[in-house]
Design a protein around this motif. Structure first.
Motif, short mmCIF file in Angstrom:
data_model
loop_
_atom_site.label_atom_id
_atom_site.label_comp_id
_atom_site.label_asym_id
_atom_site.label_seq_id
_atom_site.Cartn_x
_atom_site.Cartn_y
_atom_site.Cartn_z
N ILE A 19 28.72 37.65 37.68
CA ILE A 19 30.06 37.29 38.11
C ILE A 19 31.05 38.13 37.31
CG2 ILE A 19 31.74 35.43 38.32
CD1 ILE A 19 29.43 33.48 38.47
N VAL A 20 31.75 39.01 37.98
CA VAL A 20 32.64 39.93 37.28
C VAL A 20 34.10 39.64 37.64
CG1 VAL A 20 30.90 41.74 37.17
CG2 VAL A 20 32.43 41.63 39.15
N ALA A 21 34.98 40.25 36.86
CA ALA A 21 36.41 40.06 37.08
C ALA A 21 36.86 40.77 38.36
CB ALA A 21 37.19 40.59 35.88
N ARG A 22 37.91 40.24 38.92
CA ARG A 22 38.53 40.88 40.08
C ARG A 22 39.54 41.90 39.57
NH1 ARG A 22 42.18 37.81 44.74
NH2 ARG A 22 42.67 39.68 45.98
N GLN A 23 39.27 43.17 39.80
CA GLN A 23 40.13 44.22 39.28
C GLN A 23 41.41 44.34 40.11
OE1 GLN A 23 39.69 45.96 36.52
NE2 GLN A 23 37.70 45.03 36.07
N PRO A 24 42.58 44.26 39.47
CA PRO A 24 43.85 44.36 40.22
C PRO A 24 44.12 45.79 40.67
CG PRO A 24 44.27 44.27 37.86
CD PRO A 24 42.79 44.06 38.03
N GLN A 25 44.74 45.93 41.81
CA GLN A 25 45.04 47.25 42.36
C GLN A 25 46.52 47.62 42.19
OE1 GLN A 25 42.51 49.14 43.48
NE2 GLN A 25 41.20 47.42 42.88
N ARG A 26 47.38 46.62 42.14
CA ARG A 26 48.81 46.89 42.03
C ARG A 26 49.29 46.76 40.60
NH1 ARG A 26 51.27 43.76 47.39
NH2 ARG A 26 50.05 44.92 48.95
N LYS A 27 50.41 47.41 40.32
CA LYS A 27 50.93 47.45 38.96
C LYS A 27 51.21 46.07 38.38
CE LYS A 27 52.49 49.70 35.36
NZ LYS A 27 51.61 50.53 34.50
N PRO A 28 51.88 45.17 39.08
CA PRO A 28 52.13 43.83 38.51
C PRO A 28 50.84 43.10 38.15
CG PRO A 28 53.53 44.19 40.42
CD PRO A 28 52.54 45.32 40.40
N GLY A 29 49.84 43.25 39.03
CA GLY A 29 48.57 42.60 38.76
C GLY A 29 47.88 43.22 37.55
N GLN A 30 47.99 44.51 37.41
CA GLN A 30 47.38 45.20 36.27
C GLN A 30 48.02 44.75 34.96
OE1 GLN A 30 47.90 49.33 37.26
NE2 GLN A 30 46.37 49.29 38.89
N VAL A 31 49.34 44.56 34.99
CA VAL A 31 50.05 44.10 33.79
C VAL A 31 49.59 42.69 33.41
CG1 VAL A 31 52.31 43.45 32.87
CG2 VAL A 31 52.05 45.57 34.18
N GLY A 53 37.95 28.69 26.84
CA GLY A 53 37.81 28.55 28.28
C GLY A 53 39.00 29.19 28.99
N LEU A 54 38.98 29.17 30.29
CA LEU A 54 40.04 29.82 31.07
C LEU A 54 41.40 29.16 30.86
CD1 LEU A 54 38.18 30.52 34.44
CD2 LEU A 54 38.62 32.09 32.54
N TYR A 55 41.42 27.83 30.66
CA TYR A 55 42.71 27.16 30.42
C TYR A 55 43.35 27.66 29.12
CZ TYR A 55 41.75 23.80 34.15
OH TYR A 55 41.50 23.22 35.38
N GLN A 56 42.52 27.83 28.09
CA GLN A 56 43.04 28.33 26.82
C GLN A 56 43.60 29.75 26.96
OE1 GLN A 56 40.21 26.69 27.18
NE2 GLN A 56 39.68 25.47 25.36
N ILE A 57 42.91 30.57 27.76
CA ILE A 57 43.37 31.95 27.98
C ILE A 57 44.72 31.94 28.69
CG2 ILE A 57 42.87 34.15 29.11
CD1 ILE A 57 39.88 33.45 28.85
N ALA A 58 44.84 31.11 29.73
CA ALA A 58 46.10 31.03 30.48
C ALA A 58 47.23 30.54 29.58
CB ALA A 58 45.93 30.10 31.68
N ALA A 59 46.95 29.53 28.77
CA ALA A 59 47.98 28.99 27.88
C ALA A 59 48.42 30.03 26.85
CB ALA A 59 47.45 27.74 27.17
N PHE A 72 39.62 35.96 37.08
CA PHE A 72 38.35 35.65 36.42
C PHE A 72 37.72 34.39 37.03
CE2 PHE A 72 41.14 37.43 32.98
CZ PHE A 72 40.59 38.71 33.00
N PRO A 73 36.63 34.51 37.76
CA PRO A 73 35.97 33.33 38.33
C PRO A 73 35.32 32.45 37.27
CG PRO A 73 34.67 35.31 38.72
CD PRO A 73 35.98 35.76 38.16
N SER A 74 35.16 32.98 36.05
CA SER A 74 34.56 32.21 34.97
C SER A 74 34.98 32.81 33.64
CB SER A 74 33.03 32.23 35.08
OG SER A 74 32.54 33.55 34.83
#
Length: 226
Positions: A19-31, A53-59, A72-74
């Motif tokens: 399970i890999v990350a979804r790579q952004p294609q546009r500049k805002p997503g890349q940032v 966990g993902l919640y800690q990363i988002a926070a 990130f699916p995980s």
């Protein structure tokens, strides 16, 4: 022949999908993607892998939870994405030509061991990701795959400075060398929390002693104008 192809495909289908990350294609997503990786990097500086966990990363990144799940699916996928960042930096460092031309091939390897240790020590997240006791199976697998990239880069750099004779299974020998260096680094990290200078020296001694089984003591320098 067709039967073998079918068997190989069936075996591949049975392998668990990474399970890999979804790579952004546009500049805002890349940032935003980079902001999330920077947040994970900061978290790993003070926290164990299993405590994040993902919640800690988002926070930490101060973004909505939906954003982190978009990329990130995980947590594993986020760790793999961050590992790739550090792997690329270490590969670039490993392939970088020295400011002063090495007189011996042993000097080249010594400088590269030192620079790798310095990178790890200045990036606590890399220490935890690659040398920690709780390293995940996926990250460990990516770490092992990195050996092959390091082998190619180091072979090119060594051949840039010296005439290198043909060595049977040279790629495997170099991969074993990098695994030995990592082993000593991991020992130092487990005992000290960082890669101590005397362990760097021990790693170099062990690696060079191994490579001397396959390389002559003196390699003829290349004319860099060749």
């Amino acid at each position: 022949m067709m039967s073998n192809d079918v068997d190989e495909k069936a075996a591949a289908d049975r392998q668990p999908k990474r399970i890999v990350a979804r790579q952004p294609q546009r500049k805002p997503g890349q940032v935003r993607f980079r902001k999330l990786l920077d947040a994970l990097d900061e978290l790993l500086a003070t926290s164990n892998v299993q405590d994040i966990g993902l919640y800690q990363i988002a926070a930490k990144a101060k973004v909505p939870n939906a954003s982190v799940y978009h990329f990130f699916p995980s947590t594993e996928a986020a760790l793999l994405a961050l590992a790739e960042v550090h792997h690329n930096a270490l590969l670039e460092l490993s392939m970088l030509r020295l400011e002063i031309r090495p007189a011996r091939w042993q000097d080249l390897f010594r400088q590269k061991v030192i620079s790798a240790a310095e990178y790890h020590n200045s990036h606590p997240a890399a220490l935890r990701l690659f040398l920690g006791a709780n390293i995940s199976v996926e990250v460990k697998s990516a770490d092992i795959s990195q050996y092959h990239r390091l082998v190619d880069g180091r072979s090119q750099l060594l051949s840039y400075y010296f005439h290198v004779p043909a060595v049977p299974d040279w790629e495997r020998r170099l991969a074993t060398y990098f695994a030995m260096i990592d082993g000593v680094f991991s020992l130092s990290y487990s005992e000290n929390g960082y890669i101590r200078e005397d362990y760097v020296a021990e790693a170099h001694l062990a690696g060079i002693a191994y490579l001397r089984c396959y390389l002559p003591e003196i390699l003829v320098p290349r004319d860099l104008g060749e």
